[in-house]
Structure formats: C-alpha cells, structure tokens
Scaffold this motif. Structure first.
Motif, PDB file in Angstrom:
ATOM      1  N   GLN A  54      27.662  44.531  37.208  1.00  0.00           N
ATOM      2  CA  GLN A  54      27.864  45.169  35.917  1.00  0.00           C
ATOM      3  C   GLN A  54      26.703  44.884  34.970  1.00  0.00           C
ATOM      4  O   GLN A  54      26.217  45.776  34.271  1.00  0.00           O
ATOM      5  N   THR A  55      26.245  43.638  34.976  1.00  0.00           N
ATOM      6  CA  THR A  55      25.083  43.303  34.149  1.00  0.00           C
ATOM      7  C   THR A  55      23.854  44.084  34.593  1.00  0.00           C
ATOM      8  O   THR A  55      23.093  44.603  33.767  1.00  0.00           O
ATOM      9  N   GLY A  56      23.652  44.184  35.907  1.00  0.00           N
ATOM     10  CA  GLY A  56      22.514  44.930  36.408  1.00  0.00           C
ATOM     11  C   GLY A  56      22.585  46.409  36.049  1.00  0.00           C
ATOM     12  O   GLY A  56      21.571  47.018  35.695  1.00  0.00           O
ATOM     13  N   CYS A  57      23.795  46.987  36.118  1.00  0.00           N
ATOM     14  CA  CYS A  57      23.948  48.404  35.759  1.00  0.00           C
ATOM     15  C   CYS A  57      23.665  48.623  34.273  1.00  0.00           C
ATOM     16  O   CYS A  57      22.980  49.588  33.897  1.00  0.00           O
ATOM     17  N   ASN A  58      24.213  47.753  33.435  1.00  0.00           N
ATOM     18  CA  ASN A  58      23.971  47.885  31.986  1.00  0.00           C
ATOM     19  C   ASN A  58      22.485  47.747  31.654  1.00  0.00           C
ATOM     20  O   ASN A  58      21.944  48.486  30.823  1.00  0.00           O
ATOM     21  N   ARG A  59      21.840  46.799  32.304  1.00  0.00           N
ATOM     22  CA  ARG A  59      20.418  46.576  32.066  1.00  0.00           C
ATOM     23  C   ARG A  59      19.595  47.779  32.527  1.00  0.00           C
ATOM     24  O   ARG A  59      18.645  48.204  31.844  1.00  0.00           O
ATOM     25  N   THR A  60      19.974  48.352  33.664  1.00  0.00           N
ATOM     26  CA  THR A  60      19.256  49.518  34.184  1.00  0.00           C
ATOM     27  C   THR A  60      19.398  50.721  33.263  1.00  0.00           C
ATOM     28  O   THR A  60      18.410  51.404  32.951  1.00  0.00           O
ATOM     29  N   MET A  61      20.630  50.998  32.821  1.00  0.00           N
ATOM     30  CA  MET A  61      20.844  52.165  31.973  1.00  0.00           C
ATOM     31  C   MET A  61      20.135  52.014  30.631  1.00  0.00           C
ATOM     32  O   MET A  61      19.606  52.990  30.086  1.00  0.00           O
ATOM     33  N   ALA A  62      20.118  50.787  30.093  1.00  0.00           N
ATOM     34  CA  ALA A  62      19.401  50.560  28.832  1.00  0.00           C
ATOM     35  C   ALA A  62      17.907  50.824  29.010  1.00  0.00           C
ATOM     36  O   ALA A  62      17.257  51.431  28.145  1.00  0.00           O
ATOM     37  N   LEU A  63      17.357  50.392  30.139  1.00  0.00           N
ATOM     38  CA  LEU A  63      15.936  50.599  30.406  1.00  0.00           C
ATOM     39  C   LEU A  63      15.608  52.090  30.508  1.00  0.00           C
ATOM     40  O   LEU A  63      14.669  52.582  29.858  1.00  0.00           O
ATOM     41  N   ILE A  64      16.374  52.830  31.322  1.00  0.00           N
ATOM     42  CA  ILE A  64      16.074  54.245  31.540  1.00  0.00           C
ATOM     43  C   ILE A  64      16.327  55.059  30.272  1.00  0.00           C
ATOM     44  O   ILE A  64      15.577  55.997  29.961  1.00  0.00           O
ATOM     45  N   ASP A  65      17.355  54.706  29.522  1.00  0.00           N
ATOM     46  CA  ASP A  65      17.601  55.409  28.256  1.00  0.00           C
ATOM     47  C   ASP A  65      16.438  55.215  27.285  1.00  0.00           C
ATOM     48  O   ASP A  65      16.048  56.148  26.562  1.00  0.00           O
ATOM     49  N   ASN A  66      15.877  54.007  27.259  1.00  0.00           N
ATOM     50  CA  ASN A  66      14.715  53.762  26.395  1.00  0.00           C
ATOM     51  C   ASN A  66      13.507  54.586  26.849  1.00  0.00           C
ATOM     52  O   ASN A  66      12.767  55.143  26.029  1.00  0.00           O
ATOM     53  N   PHE A  67      13.313  54.654  28.174  1.00  0.00           N
ATOM     54  CA  PHE A  67      12.211  55.455  28.702  1.00  0.00           C
ATOM     55  C   PHE A  67      12.369  56.926  28.312  1.00  0.00           C
ATOM     56  O   PHE A  67      11.421  57.557  27.822  1.00  0.00           O
ATOM     57  N   THR A  68      13.541  57.499  28.555  1.00  0.00           N
ATOM     58  CA  THR A  68      13.734  58.926  28.268  1.00  0.00           C
ATOM     59  C   THR A  68      13.623  59.213  26.780  1.00  0.00           C
ATOM     60  O   THR A  68      13.160  60.286  26.382  1.00  0.00           O
ATOM     61  N   SER A  69      14.032  58.255  25.948  1.00  0.00           N
ATOM     62  CA  SER A  69      13.926  58.462  24.510  1.00  0.00           C
ATOM     63  C   SER A  69      12.463  58.486  24.056  1.00  0.00           C
ATOM     64  O   SER A  69      12.041  59.384  23.316  1.00  0.00           O
TER      65      SER A  69
END
Length: 497
Positions: A141-156
């Motif tokens: 769960q921590t890894g998934c949250n960390r991944t989504m935060a990273l990719i969301d920052n990239f796309t933004s």
C-alpha cells in the motif's frame, strides 16, 4: 467420508479433547470441567456435521481428491510435519492458558474458556498463515501510494509544459497489476505498473481501428490520427484556424508541429516515438519534482514503456509506465504493452488488466475483512515455478472462484477449502487443456466494470490453447502441477517457500 475429513476430524478431536483434572482441584472445578467436556462434545458433533455438509456440497470437488495427491509417499512427511507443528503449537498454547487460568477469577475463567473453544481452530490457522509461513515482506500500500504520487506529479508538471502544443494530452494515471490488487510473487521484485491514458490534442481526433491480421495473437488495434476541421461553418461565431485545411498556416503561426508530424508513423500513433517523447519529458522535468530531493532517478531502456527506478540509501522501487487509449468510456484500453518480440510500433494490443484490478477492488469491499482470497493467490504465486505455467492462469482461476463462490465463504477459516478449490480447478483445466479468459466474453461481471459490447460478446479465448497443440508441453504442465503440490506441502509443513 473421504480421507481428508478423517484427518481433519482426527486433528480436531485431539484439539478439543478435554484435559484431565488433577486431584488437587476442588469440587467446583470438577463440576465445571465436566460441563465443559459436555459442551466440547456437542461442539465436536456439530463440527462433524458441518464438515460432512461441506463435503457433500462440493459438486465435483472433494478434499480427498484435492489434497490426497499431495499425500503420496514422497510427500507424507512434510504434511505429517505440518500436523505435528500444529498440534505442538496448540499444546503450548493450552499450557500457557491453564497457567493463566489458575490466577484468574472463576467468572473470567469461564468466559475465557468459552471464547477459547470457539477460537481454537481459527487461532491455529492464523498461526499457520501469519507466523509459520514466511510471507514476502512488502508494504504494497505504501509503495502504491508513493508510485501514484510520483506519476501524478510528473503528469502535472509535464501537462503545464505542454500547454499550447499539439502533443497527446496526459490524463490521470491508473494503477494496475498485482501490487495494486494487494498481492505479489516472492520470486520477483515488486513492479508498480501504471497506465497513463492519452487523449488527442486540440485540432486532432483519435480513431481506434481493429487489426485484422489473424496471425498475431490476441486482439490488437491501431490509433489513426486525423486532423479536425475547424472551419467557421463548423464553429459558429468564431474564426479559428482550421487544422485540416490550413495545416501550413497553423504550423507557421504556432511554431508547433501537429501530432502527425511528431509522434506518428504515417497516419498512426507510434508507440516507440511516444515512449521516447515521454521519457525525454521525464528527464527534463525530474528536478522540478519534490521527490528529486530524496530519491535518485534512473531511466531504464525500453521501447514500449517508460521504466523508472528510484532509489536512496535505504530502499529502491521500480515503476513501469504504459500508455493507452480508452475504448469508448469503458475500463478496456489499448496500450503500449508488448505482444511478442516483433510487435510493430503502430500496434496497440488490447489489455484487460485495468478491469481485473477493478474487479479485485470491487471484491475487497464485499468479502469479509479477514478474507483469504489474496492469501490463496499469493501462496500459489510464490510456490509456482516461473516456467511451469503463467501466474496469470492461477489468477484467472481465483477470479472465477471469487465470481461464483458466495463472498462469506472467503473468510480466513475457509482458507484450506478455497486453496483446494483453486488446485482442483487448475488440475481440471490442465487435464481438459482449457481455461477461459476471465474478462473477454464474461456476462457475469459486476455492473461497475464497464466493457464495450464487442468485448462482452466476444468468444472467451482459451488460455491453455498451447497445450492442445503441443502434447509435450501438456505433459510438462501436468508434471509442473504435481511439483506445485509438492512445494505447497513443504510450505505448509516448514513455512519456507
């Protein structure tokens, strides 16, 4: 009653057999223990009846047929060791419990004993699953949250940089795959997979076309890019430049190439060009992300995905970014994933991974909180040799069981029963050389999982089609199934994968 029921009742009778009362105990304790013995006998009779009912309700499945292959002479000792360990754990727990009972008040003793009788079996199974078996240590769960935060920052950040250009528009990323479903295989590094949907930029449209080449496996598509007409007759009250009829004027005034000039081969969106374009944007925008202050980024080479490895002094994780185009408004995408070694750069294979992940999330809301379905899947995935048959086949069987067995039957106390169901379904599928795809052609999916009509009406492909054509491969698969039984028995006995 079949052989497994005999073993089960034998084990349960030992667990529930009343303890002898010592001479030093008072008369009240004698009476209380006699009452408890009667209660235990009633519980035992009830348990026998419930087990017999479970056996009768299994139409084509019985514990004797399922687990007895694992109890052949070459596997008896691991299973016997598992029974001995289970009994030893129970006796130690009973000893500690009796020592504690001697110092408690009578009323508290009685309550604890009644609760203990109800929880003995579930405790022993919990001990087996949580303490005896050494599960992979991953905080998914921590890894998934960390991944989504990273990719969301990239796309933004990238989205802001692309304002005013005619490149594909990056939509919000979608996590999918085993990590986002809550399980993983011990033998492989956890890979966090995300899909970034693409939509056409201003003045462009996407048309998804089915590839009619029957020689290629699966369902494959191409994304035809067309310039959109924006002449005044189509846009009342405005006088915009027409991308279709004034291409050179638009290019000269905006100083930006259109999508056909940049990421297409001919009229079709090119996967490799899209991946290289995104990787270049990731490299250029990394320093603008807050994660860059605590992580080191390495871009790993790939022609059909953007693979990011992030590490620091303590840990590392791998993110695989795919790109896709949504089919209509459904949960089915055509993506940049590979379809063999020679996948054309303009081919976008159809994927059902997003729908599968959505199905697991749907079931997670319905099954008991202490559900065993992910434990079953992870245990089978961990003991499955990579070259035997794909883990996706085992996952397909678990999904089919989840879609047919009542959700209440996935409680932890039914773990061994569900594990045997999965093994039996795998055996039958291997013998028949037939295992249908779970998503394609499935008319019984929950309504919230949206499928295009052609996916709903499609004939489900046979995942074991290769076994039909190659008898040697089928023989190896059957041997792999027997090896799976052996490894599974060793895990249950010794706790090691």
């Amino acid at each position: 009653m079949d052989s497994w029921v005999f073993w089960f009742l034998l084990l349960q009778s030992v667990i529930q057999y009343p303890q002898h009362v010592g001479d030093g105990l008072d008369e009240v304790t004698h009476l209380r223990m006699e009452e408890r013995a009667k209660f235990q006998e009633q519980k035992k009779i009830q348990l026998e009846w419930e087990v017999e009912q479970l056996v009768l309700t299994q139409s084509s499945t019985s514990w004797g047929h399922l687990l007895w292959p694992a109890l052949q002479p070459w596997q008896v000792w691991p299973f016997a060791g598992f029974l001995v360990l289970l009994l030893a754990a129970w006796f130690m727990r009973r000893k500690r419990s009796h020592e504690a009972e001697s110092t408690d008040e009578e009323e508290k003793e009685k309550e604890d004993e009644e609760e203990e009788e109800e929880e003995t079996w579930s405790y022993d199974l919990r001990w087996l699953l949580d303490e005896r078996i050494q599960w992979p240590v991953q905080d998914l769960q921590t890894g998934c949250n960390r991944t989504m935060a990273l990719i969301d920052n990239f796309t933004s950040v990238i989205g802001r940089a692309l304002t005013g250009t005619f490149y594909p528009v990056l939509q919000q990323a979608i996590g999918f795959g085993s990590a986002f479903e809550g399980w993983t295989s011990r033998e492989e590094e956890v890979v966090y997979r995300v899909l970034i949907p693409l939509t056409p930029p201003l003045g462009h449209t996407f048309h998804v076309e089915r590839d009619t080449d029957q020689q290629k496996p699966g369902r494959n598509f191409r994304v035809r890019v067309e310039l959109e007409c924006s002449c005044p007759r189509h846009h009342q009250g405005a006088n915009p430049l027409c991308f279709l009829h004034h291409t050179d004027v638009v290019r000269r005034r905006t100083r930006q190439p259109n999508l056909l000039d940049s990421l297409c081969t001919g009229f079709y969106l090119d996967v490799q060009k899209t991946v290289l374009w995104f990787c270049a944007l990731v490299r250029a925008s990394w320093r603008r992300l807050p994660q860059s202050r605590s992580w080191h980024l390495v871009l790993l080479g790939s022609t059909r995905s953007c693979n990011l490895r992030l590490n620091n002094d303590q840990e590392s994780f791998l993110v695989k970014v795919l790109f896709g185009v949504r089919r209509h408004t459904s949960d089915i995408f055509i993506t940049s994933r590979t379809r063999g070694a020679r996948t054309p750069s303009t081919m976008w294979p159809e994927t059902y991974a997003i729908a599968e992940t959505k199905f697991f999330r749907y079931m997670a809301r319905r099954v008991p909180q202490d559900s065993s379905h992910l434990r079953c899947l992870q245990l089978l995935a961990c003991v499955l040799a990579r070259k035997d048959f794909s883990i996706h086949s085992v996952k397909t069987i678990i999904m089919r069981l989840l879609n047919t067995i009542p959700v209440t039957r996935w409680h932890r106390r039914y773990f061994l029963l569900q594990l045997s169901d999965a093994l039996e379904q795998l055996r039958l599928s291997l013998e028949e050389k037939h295992l249908e795809h779970f998503i394609l052609g499935n008319q019984r999916l929950p309504e919230e999982i949206r499928l295009p009509q052609d996916v709903k009406r499609a004939k489900p492909p046979n995942l074991f089609h290769g076994l039909v054509q190659d008898p040697a491969t089928h023989a190896l698969a059957m041997q792999a199934y027997l090896d799976l039984h052996h490894r599974l028995a060793r895990v249950l006995a010794y706790g090691h994968f």
